[in-house]
Every structure is written in structure tokens, then in C-alpha cells.
Enzyme design. Structure first.
Site, PDB file in Angstrom:
ATOM      1  NE  ARG A  19      -2.172  -2.118   3.182  1.00  0.00           N
ATOM      2  CZ  ARG A  19      -2.560  -2.415   4.417  1.00  0.00           C
ATOM      3  NH1 ARG A  19      -3.661  -1.865   4.901  1.00  0.00           N
ATOM      4  NH2 ARG A  19      -1.866  -3.251   5.152  1.00  0.00           N
ATOM      5  CE1 TYR A 395      36.960  21.430 -11.830  1.00  0.00           C
ATOM      6  CE2 TYR A 395      35.135  22.499 -12.962  1.00  0.00           C
ATOM      7  CZ  TYR A 395      35.920  21.372 -12.739  1.00  0.00           C
ATOM      8  OH  TYR A 395      35.661  20.223 -13.426  1.00  0.00           O
TER       9      TYR A 395
END
Ligand code: UD1
Ligand code: MG
Length: 482
Positions: A19, A395
Site C-alpha cells: 500500500r 576550478y
């Protein structure tokens, strides 16, 4: 060793939980920072059992992997086919080598609101009364679906549990139900499980039949009634999951408030069981505190903040912020609208202001990053000021690099710090600079094009434009007029 310490706790978690309508096995659904089965195990651990066995079946690889993560001391027993709760317990006892001397407590893996306290009181009743079995029961407003507790009309003793599907009209009127939690004598349980039959409406081995079997054999059968029926509620669908979350959350917030924490709006504040507070912490509306988050004395968080595994120091203020794995120092100021990512360490009285994102960054005492900046892979000393709209360019498309800024620095607005780069103590940088080289202590770095003004350009290149007209008017106005 406590007299009530059980020899084993068996947790039933083999069912599918159809369920839930989910790819995730039912017992792995989450509630206040723990899986359903995680809550049950936490309560079971309070009994300090010698053995803890979880019976797994449906999606057992996932369940076993999860159990290994949250409680490596747990043993698992496989119930390949779900032939009923009695069969499941039989599989659990087999893992322990069959009959067990001492008390065996059985709980379901889908009752996350059950407390260790209730389990302890069940075990205590069981031992004190010298029962063969003691069932935890509760009076519920709607007993539909539950097994009913049938008592002797005269003595009031429990005689049997009848499943809803097998119950007749008068039995269905009974509102005392079986919670699915039991304490058994281990040896008597093993014997009785061997006698359980499957001639019922579901064709299953019912654990509940053990009660009738033991009683008929002349053993003592007892019951312990839970004080709060909501505690034993089993989760079968997502509506019940949400209801249970509400109840557990309220329980946690109530504890916090009684311990001196101000929760301004309990209805819109959500906490995990693992969150801790000191007194006089304040939580404003719309706030979610998760994982190992801790608010120290007088810390103030929210509104509209989500903190995960984040420590907020005494007297710090965190407003409209998302933080994950961060540390906010005492009296520091964060937000509104800050994003603190893992590895952020903010020092005493430091400030991370509006639209500032930080990651793997140590920010020293009294340092301020007030506006519109990205600070990634950085160490900043004490009492420095980072100008608005600065970016720590960490980066290069392949690797991450570190930026170090000293103490008492004043960096200009709109700076790019192209890592790896170091700014010495007491240095300044000019606004708009792209800093690619180290700056020695006490220097001013200027790294931007020189400004030149080309006079009369607009009149020549944009004649007749509004700009040209405005410029013409400005050039006619004598200077110094009121
Ligand atoms: C069971 C009880 C019922 C009680 C109710 C409380 C029985 C026969 N009935 O009914 O009296 O009122 O719990 O919530 O015991 N499970 C297994 N293997 C199986 C079957 C079940 O591990 O073969 C596990 C399920 O994963 C679940 C628990 O046992 O955690 C209960 O099973 P469920 O099917 O929900 O039992 P109910 O029909 O609710
Ligand atoms: Mg069932």
C-alpha cells in the site's frame, strides 16, 4: 545485567508494504531522519537485548544493506516467502538456533512511534507477572483491520487474539487490539510455533495463535495496555506515514520546548530525532533541522532555513539559510539567503551575508563576507573584509585550487581570486581586480585596465539621441549654480 533484559528481540520486516506504492521497501521509508525500521531498532536497543534479529524477505538486499549501515550489530533472518507473522518469528528463532532461554520480544518493523519506554514496561510486566506471553494492547477508536483481544467474561484474562478477517460480529465490536508487540518465554514460544496451523482466512501461520495455544496448555497469558494508542500505529500507506511524522515531530518539539527552546511555530518546524539543542535557542517558522544539527545556547535560526549536520554556536544568528555540514561560530551572523556547503567553518562573530555561497571554507573570527559572493576552497584569517560580488575562482575545469587570504585584509568589490593564490596579512585589493598573483602583506594590488574617457564620443557617434541631448544640456549648465 537487568532482570528484564531480553535474550532476543525479533523485528518482523519481511512484508512488502504494497500500500506504500513504492519502489522503496516499506520499512526503509523515512521519518524524522530515520527509516521506519531504524526507529524500531532504536527503541529495541533500549532493552539492551543479547540478540537483535530482523526478519527480512521482500527486497531483502536493500533492507540488509541498510541495516548494515545503521546497526551493524543486528542479525538478519531470511523469510523467503511471507507465510505469516508466526512463520516469520519461526525464521527469526532459527537464526538464533531454535529455542531461546529467557524472554523474546517481538515487534513489527513498521511501528516507528513505539518507544523504548513502552517496550521496557512490557518486558517488566512480563517478568514480574511470570507470564508465558504478554501482549501489548491498546484501545483504539477504529479497530478495523487489527487483531482483537478476546478476554474471559468473568476473570478478564486474555483468552485469544482473533484477526479482523476471522472475527465474528461481536468480536469485531471489541476495541482493544493487538499491537503486534509481544514478550514471550523463548522456549514456550518455539514449542507453540510448532503447533500453529494455517486454517484461517489468509492461509497463514499467525503469531497471534500462540496465545490461545499457550493458554490451553495452562500457561499464563497477560496483557499490557499502552497508555497512548497512537504509539503502536503501524504504517501501511503514505497518509499514515505523514500522520506519524506529525506525531513524532510534535513529540520532539515538545521535548525541546520543555527543555527551554523557543519554537515559534511548531506547525511549520520540522526536526530529526538526532537534532540537539541548548536552552534559549530560538527556531523561527518554516525551518527544517536535520541530521546531527545542534543549536547552542541562544542560537537563533530561521525563518525558512534548512540546516543539515550543522552546528550553530551560542548566540549566532542564521536567517533564511540552507546549510549542509557547516559550522557557524558563536555570535556569527549568517544570511539572509546564504548557502553554506560542506566544510564551511565560520568563526566567532564572523559574517556571511546575503546571497553568499561558501564551500570548504574557513572564515576567521570577525571576518565579513557581506554580499553576493562565492567562497570555495578558501582560508580567510581574522577581521578581514571581503568586498561585495567577489568570486573565489577555485576550478580550472580539471582541478580545485585553494585561496588563502590573511587577517585584517580589505579586498575590493567585484574581485576574482584566481586560485591558487595568497593575499598577505593587512593587504588591500582594488575593486574590480582579477587577482592572479600573490599579494605581499600590507600591499595594495590593482589588477584591472586603466580607465580612459573619450570626450565627445556620444555627440559624434550617437547624434540626436536622448543621451546626446542630455549631455548637451549638461555641458551648457554653468557650474556652481543652485
Ligand atoms: C498483525 C497481527 C494483528 C495486529 C496487527 C498490528 C497477526 C496474524 N496479525 O496484522 O493481530 O493487530 O499486526 O499492526 O500477527 N510480516 C513478516 N512476514 C510475514 C507477514 C508479516 O515479516 O509473513 C511482518 C510485516 O512486514 C509487518 C508485520 O509482520 O512488519 C505485521 O504484518 P502485517 O501483514 O502488517 O500484519 P497485519 O495483518 O497488520
Ligand atoms: Mg497481514
Amino acid at each position: 545485567m537487568s532482570a528484564n533484559r531480553p535474550a532476543a528481540v525479533v523485528v518482523l520486516a519481511a512484508g512488502e508494504g504494497t500500500r506504500m506504492k513504492s519502489a522503496t521497501p516499506k520499512v526503509l521509508h523515512e521519518l524524522c531522519g530515520r527509516s521506519l525500521v531504524g526507529h524500531v531498532l532504536a527503541a529495541a536497543r533500549e532493552l539492551e537485548p543479547e540478540n537483535l534479529v530482523v526478519v527480512v524477505g521482500h527486497a531483502r538486499e536493500k533492507v540488509v544493506a541498510h541495516l548494515g549501515e545503521i546497526d551493524p550489530g543486528v542479525r538478519t533472518a531470511v523469510q523467503a516467502e511471507q507465510n505469516g507473522t508466526g512463520h516469520a518469528v519461526r525464521m527469526g528463532l532459527e537464526e538464533l538456533g531454535g529455542g531461546v532461554d529467557g524472554t523474546v520480544v517481538v515487534v513489527c518493523g513498521d511501528t516507528p512511534l513505539l518507544t523504548g519506554e513502552t517496550l521496557k514496561s512490557l518486558a517488566a510486566t512480563h517478568t514480574t507477572d511470570g507470564n508465558a506471553v504478554t501482549v501489548l494492547t491498546a484501545e483504539v477508536p477504529d479497530a478495523t483491520g487489527y487483531g482483537r483481544i478476546v478476554r474471559d467474561g468473568v476473570s478478564g484474562a486474555v483468552t485469544a487474539i482473533v484477526e479482523h478477517k476471522d472475527a465474528d460480529g461481536s468480536q469485531r465490536a471489541i476495541r482493544e487490539i493487538n499491537s503486534g508487540v509481544f514478550a514471550f518465554d523463548g522456549q514456550l514460544l518455539a514449542d507453540a510455533l510448532g503447533k500453529v496451523r494455517t486454517d484461517n482466512s489468509q492461509g497463514e501461520e499467525y503469531l497471534t495463535d500462540v496465545l490461545g495455544i499457550l493458554r490451553e496448555a495452562g500457561h499464563r497469558v497477560g496483557a499490557s495496555i499502552a497508555g497512548d494508542h497512537r504509539e503502536i500505529a503501524g504504517i501501511n500507506n503514505r497518509v499514515q506515514l505523514a500522520e506519524a511524522r506529525r506525531i513524532l515531530n510534535d513529540r520532539l518539539l515538545t521535548q525541546a520546548m520543555l527543555a527551554g527552546v523557543s519554537i515559534i511555530d511548531p506547525a511549520s518546524t520540522w526536526v530529526d530525532v538526532t537534532v540537539t539543542f541548548e536552552r534559549d535557542a530560538i527556531v523561527h517558522p518554516g525551518t527544517q533541522l536535520q541530521g546531527a544539527t545542534h543549536l547552542a545556547e541562544g542560537a537563533e535560526v530561521g525563518p525558512n532555513s534548512r540546516l543539515n549536520d550543522t552546528r550553530v554556536g551560542a548566540g549566532a544568528r542564521v536567517d533564511n539559510t540552507v546549510a549542509n555540514n557547516a559550522e557557524v561560530g558563536p555570535q556569527a551572523n549568517v544570511g539572509p539567503f546564504a548557502y553554506l556547503r560542506p566544510g564551511t567553518r565560520i568563526g566567532l562573530k564572523a559574517k556571511v551575508g546575503t546571497y553568499v555561497e561558501t564551500k570548504n571554507a574557513t572564515i576567521g573570527e570577525g571576518t565579513k563576507i557581506p554580499h553576493l559572493s562565492y567562497v570555495g576552497d578558501a582560508t580567510i584569517g581574522e577581521y578581514s573584509n571581503i568586498g561585495a560580488a567577489s568570486v573565489f575562482v577555485n576550478y580550472d575545469g580539471k582541478d580545485k585550487h585553494h585561496t588563502t587570504i590573511g587577517s585584517h585584509c580589505r579586498t575590493g568589490s567585484d574581485n576574482m581570486f584566481v586560485a591558487p593564490v595568497t593575499i598577505g596579512d593587512g593587504a588591500y585589493t582594488a575593486a574590480g581586480s582579477v587577482i592572479t598573483k600573490d599579494v605581499p602583506p600590507g600591499s595594495l594590488a590593482v589588477a584591472r585596465g586603466q580607465q580612459r574617457n573619450i570626450e565627445g564620443w556620444v555627440a559624434r557617434k550617437r547624434p540626436g539621441s536622448a543621451a546626446a541631448k542630455a549631455a548637451e544640456v549638461a555641458s551648457r549648465e554653468p557650474e556652481g549654480e543652485a
